[in-house]
Design a protein around this motif. Structure first.
Motif, mmCIF file in Angstrom:
data_model
loop_
_atom_site.group_PDB
_atom_site.id
_atom_site.type_symbol
_atom_site.label_atom_id
_atom_site.label_comp_id
_atom_site.label_asym_id
_atom_site.label_seq_id
_atom_site.Cartn_x
_atom_site.Cartn_y
_atom_site.Cartn_z
ATOM 1 N N ALA A 1 82.214 6.846 41.464
ATOM 2 C CA ALA A 1 81.795 8.016 41.405
ATOM 3 C C ALA A 1 81.495 9.575 41.001
ATOM 4 C CB ALA A 1 80.194 7.938 41.751
ATOM 5 N N GLU A 2 81.033 10.424 41.671
ATOM 6 C CA GLU A 2 81.188 11.549 41.410
ATOM 7 C C GLU A 2 81.384 12.135 42.865
ATOM 8 O OE1 GLU A 2 79.466 16.283 40.029
ATOM 9 O OE2 GLU A 2 78.426 14.210 39.094
ATOM 10 N N ARG A 3 82.665 12.910 43.045
ATOM 11 C CA ARG A 3 82.686 12.903 44.645
ATOM 12 C C ARG A 3 81.390 13.853 45.310
ATOM 13 N NH1 ARG A 3 85.967 10.358 47.327
ATOM 14 N NH2 ARG A 3 88.111 9.931 46.286
ATOM 15 N N SER A 4 80.715 13.441 45.926
ATOM 16 C CA SER A 4 79.536 14.304 46.575
ATOM 17 C C SER A 4 79.388 14.092 48.020
ATOM 18 C CB SER A 4 78.340 14.648 46.337
ATOM 19 O OG SER A 4 78.039 12.513 45.936
ATOM 20 N N LYS A 5 78.411 14.495 49.492
ATOM 21 C CA LYS A 5 78.510 14.339 50.479
ATOM 22 C C LYS A 5 77.673 13.295 50.481
ATOM 23 C CE LYS A 5 76.435 15.870 54.403
ATOM 24 N NZ LYS A 5 75.254 17.382 54.892
ATOM 25 N N GLY A 6 77.326 12.669 50.422
ATOM 26 C CA GLY A 6 76.723 11.558 50.163
ATOM 27 C C GLY A 6 78.048 10.068 49.047
ATOM 28 N N ILE A 7 77.867 10.252 49.173
ATOM 29 C CA ILE A 7 79.175 8.696 48.460
ATOM 30 C C ILE A 7 79.600 8.001 50.048
ATOM 31 C CG2 ILE A 7 81.558 8.075 47.604
ATOM 32 C CD1 ILE A 7 79.663 9.049 45.466
ATOM 33 N N ASP B 1 71.599 11.322 54.033
ATOM 34 C CA ASP B 1 71.886 12.633 53.947
ATOM 35 C C ASP B 1 73.369 13.153 52.969
ATOM 36 O OD1 ASP B 1 70.613 12.911 56.290
ATOM 37 O OD2 ASP B 1 71.713 13.240 58.026
ATOM 38 N N GLY B 2 72.729 13.907 51.987
ATOM 39 C CA GLY B 2 73.123 14.373 51.251
ATOM 40 C C GLY B 2 73.843 13.356 50.090
ATOM 41 N N VAL B 3 72.405 12.387 49.964
ATOM 42 C CA VAL B 3 72.670 11.227 48.475
ATOM 43 C C VAL B 3 71.581 11.951 47.465
ATOM 44 C CG1 VAL B 3 71.876 9.446 47.967
ATOM 45 C CG2 VAL B 3 72.962 9.762 50.673
ATOM 46 N N ASP B 4 72.006 11.710 46.431
ATOM 47 C CA ASP B 4 70.779 12.286 44.974
ATOM 48 C C ASP B 4 70.191 11.566 45.490
ATOM 49 O OD1 ASP B 4 70.229 11.626 42.361
ATOM 50 O OD2 ASP B 4 70.847 14.247 42.493
#
Length: 585
Positions: free
Chosen positions: A476-482, A516-519
């Protein structure tokens, strides 16, 4: 599962749980920081309280030993081994665990009341009972290896933010060792956990071997003895030299008066030198005397009258007589001098003769002394030789020990490589033999990740030379919540496998930090997936969240989030709004 958490603290808010998803909400007042909200509402303390009642350490810094809470007892009603039990613990006596409705009392437990079936256990006994009741682990394993720890296993299902539980899927603790990680995960997956323990011991042996080899090949050691490759040659040479020294010591004759003999020989040499100097002086004197002796003649007085006649000088008779007397006088003087010279020459010769005899005697004595000194030596010298031999012998011993150690290390290193290869083969065989478990875990993780992101995720289980290696990936797209969602998928994978085996605590507890940081859409999907999995595998999913973090949309049409929100609601707005009903540092 957990049914309820209560306390004799009158201000404590009793928590009642049900099957499936349970969401404990905390209202965060406007302007409050995360820390203030946490301390005020106490939703994070719910997880700490569950750990406290499940046997975690209660050191002096524990909130349950604070002045505000230490006198209060806390209880939890839960299922263990298919029976309901109530466990009670307080900060005042953290090593005393009270258990009501205890189905099976161990021999070490003390039955305090037959009427209400209350038992007193130590915290270690309580943890052992949880190992048996929740995970099916006996007190001892036939393998002889230490069993997976109850606290390690439980912590995977109730992660704590402050411990670093949300940093990587396979660890519940920031500084958790690889050995504990492999052992815990192997057991929870249903693989042979003893292989992880064997890898741990192999690693310890490898480290010990490497440390010893490093010490032997250290710069300090090499400076004195050379590298390991040179030890054997050095030992051979040192031993040979010491053997030769030993022969000299065995043939050595100690002369007690060695020093006095050396001094006597020195005195003799000095005296001989002095005597030789005297001889030289007397020889020179003799030569001078001999010359004088040869040149001493009687004056020719008989020619004197003729000399006078020739010059026509007529000497009176009286004068002639007097000249004869002078001649006699002078003759006597010359004879006396020649006699004196002769006696002086003879005296010098006698002195030389005497000195030569003394020199011969002294030289003979000196030769005798030198012969004695050559066949033996002083005690001090003998002692030094013995000390030198002892030092070399000690050096030989040390070299021998290091050489033996080096040879053993080389052999051990070879054996460790063979052992490592054998363990790797055993791990591969275990994964192959339990391929169904591995397949279920991979498929479960992929299914969960796809439900979250509509893209496949991967759980990669790899046998390596250092043991079992697990990697979780979500495309998935890199993000804090991955990473957090990887943890979510991994925890539910372990829960599903544990539920099917019937050896796990029956609940997952997630702190709001997991999201935290999850969409928001992924949070909604995660809550809905958690509720669905809990129903399908008959377990409990407990989540603590701030009320403003509840997603507004993203849920399925048939899913109502309000149905899963607990009746109790925490708040940091008032002094009594938190879990404990009081506010403390």
């Amino acid at each position: 599962m957990i049914y309820s958490i209560t306390s004799d603290l009158t201000s404590f808010k009793t928590l009642e749980f049900r099957d499936g998803l349970n969401i404990l909400l905390a209202d965060k007042s406007r302007g409050a920081s995360d820390k203030q909200s946490r301390n005020g509402a106490g939703k994070t303390c719910v997880i700490e309280l569950v750990h406290f009642l499940l046997g975690s350490r209660a050191d002096p810094n524990s909130i349950f030993r604070s002045d505000a809470l230490r006198s209060s007892s806390f209880s939890m009603l839960m299922d263990v081994s298919g029976e309901k039990i109530r466990v009670t613990r307080s900060g005042a006596k953290p090593n005393l665990i009270l258990v009501d409705e205890f189905p099976m009392i161990s021999e070490t437990a003390e039955q305090t009341s037959a009427e209400n079936s209350r038992s007193e256990l130590s915290n270690n006994e309580w943890k052992q009972y949880l190992c048996e009741g929740l995970f099916g682990l006996p007190a001892e394993d036939a393998s002889g290896f230490p069993l997976p720890g109850c606290r390690s296993l439980l912590s995977m299902f109730a992660r704590r933010q402050e411990s670093g539980g949300f940093q990587t899927p396979t660890k519940y603790f920031m500084n958790q060792s690889v050995a504990v990680e492999q052992k815990t995960i192997s057991y929870l997956l249903g693989l042979d956990w003893t292989i992880a323990e064997r890898f741990k011991r192999l690693k310890e042996d490898q480290k010990a071997s490497a440390d010893l080899l490093k010490a032997i090949n250290s710069e300090e050691f090499s400076r004195h003895f050379g590298s390991v490759a040179e030890l054997r040659s050095r030992l051979i040479l040192t031993a040979a030299r010491n053997k030769q020294l030993r022969k000299q010591i065995d043939a050595y004759r100690v002369i007690p008066e060695y020093a006095e003999l050396e001094r006597e020989a020195s005195r003799i040499t000095t005296e001989i030198g002095s005597l030789n100097a005297g001889n030289i002086a007397d020889r020179e004197l003799s030569e001078e005397l001999e010359k004088s002796f040869q040149t001493e003649d009687i004056p020719a007085f008989r020619d004197l009258p003729r000399l006078y006649k020739e010059v026509d000088v007529i000497l009176p008779d009286l004068a002639v007589r007097r000249l004869a007397d002078v001649e006699i006088f002078h003759s006597r003087i010359v004879e006396n001098r020649r006699s004196h010279l002769k006696s002086e020459i003879e005296a010098a010769s006698m002195r030389i003769k005497d000195r030569n005899k003394r020199i011969d005697d002294l030289d003979s004595r000196r030769s005798q002394i030198m012969a004695t000194l050559q066949t033996g030596g002083a005690l001090e010298h003998f002692t030094r030789m013995q000390q030198e031999w002892a030092d070399r012998e000690s050096e030989c011993q040390e070299l021998g020990n290091r050489l033996k150690m080096g040879e053993e290390l080389e052999e051990a290193k070879t054996k460790l490589k063979v052992k490592q290869s054998t363990l790797l083969t055993k791990l591969r065989s275990d994964i192959h033999e339990r391929s169904r478990i591995v397949e279920d875990a991979v498929l479960m993780f992929e299914s969960l990740s796809q439900s979250l992101y509509e893209q496949e995720g991967r759980l990669v289980i790899t046998p390596t030379e250092t043991g079992l290696k697990l990697e979780t990936k979500i495309a998935a797209e890199r993000s804090k919540g991955i990473t957090n969602m990887q943890i979510f998928c991994f925890d539910f994978t372990l829960a599903a496998l544990g539920a099917r085996r019937g050896s796990w605590p029956g609940f997952i507890i997630h702190d709001s930090h997991l999201f935290d940081g999850v969409d928001e859409r992924q949070v909604a999907r995660a809550l809905q997936i958690g509720a669905q999995c809990a129903v399908e595998d008959n377990f409990q999913y407990i989540v603590t969240m701030n009320s403003d973090a509840i997603p507004k949309d993203g849920f399925g049409e048939s899913f109502n989030i309000d149905d899963h929100i607990m009746d109790v609601r925490l708040s940091d707005a008032t002094e009594t709004g938190g879990l404990f009903g009081i506010r403390f540092n």
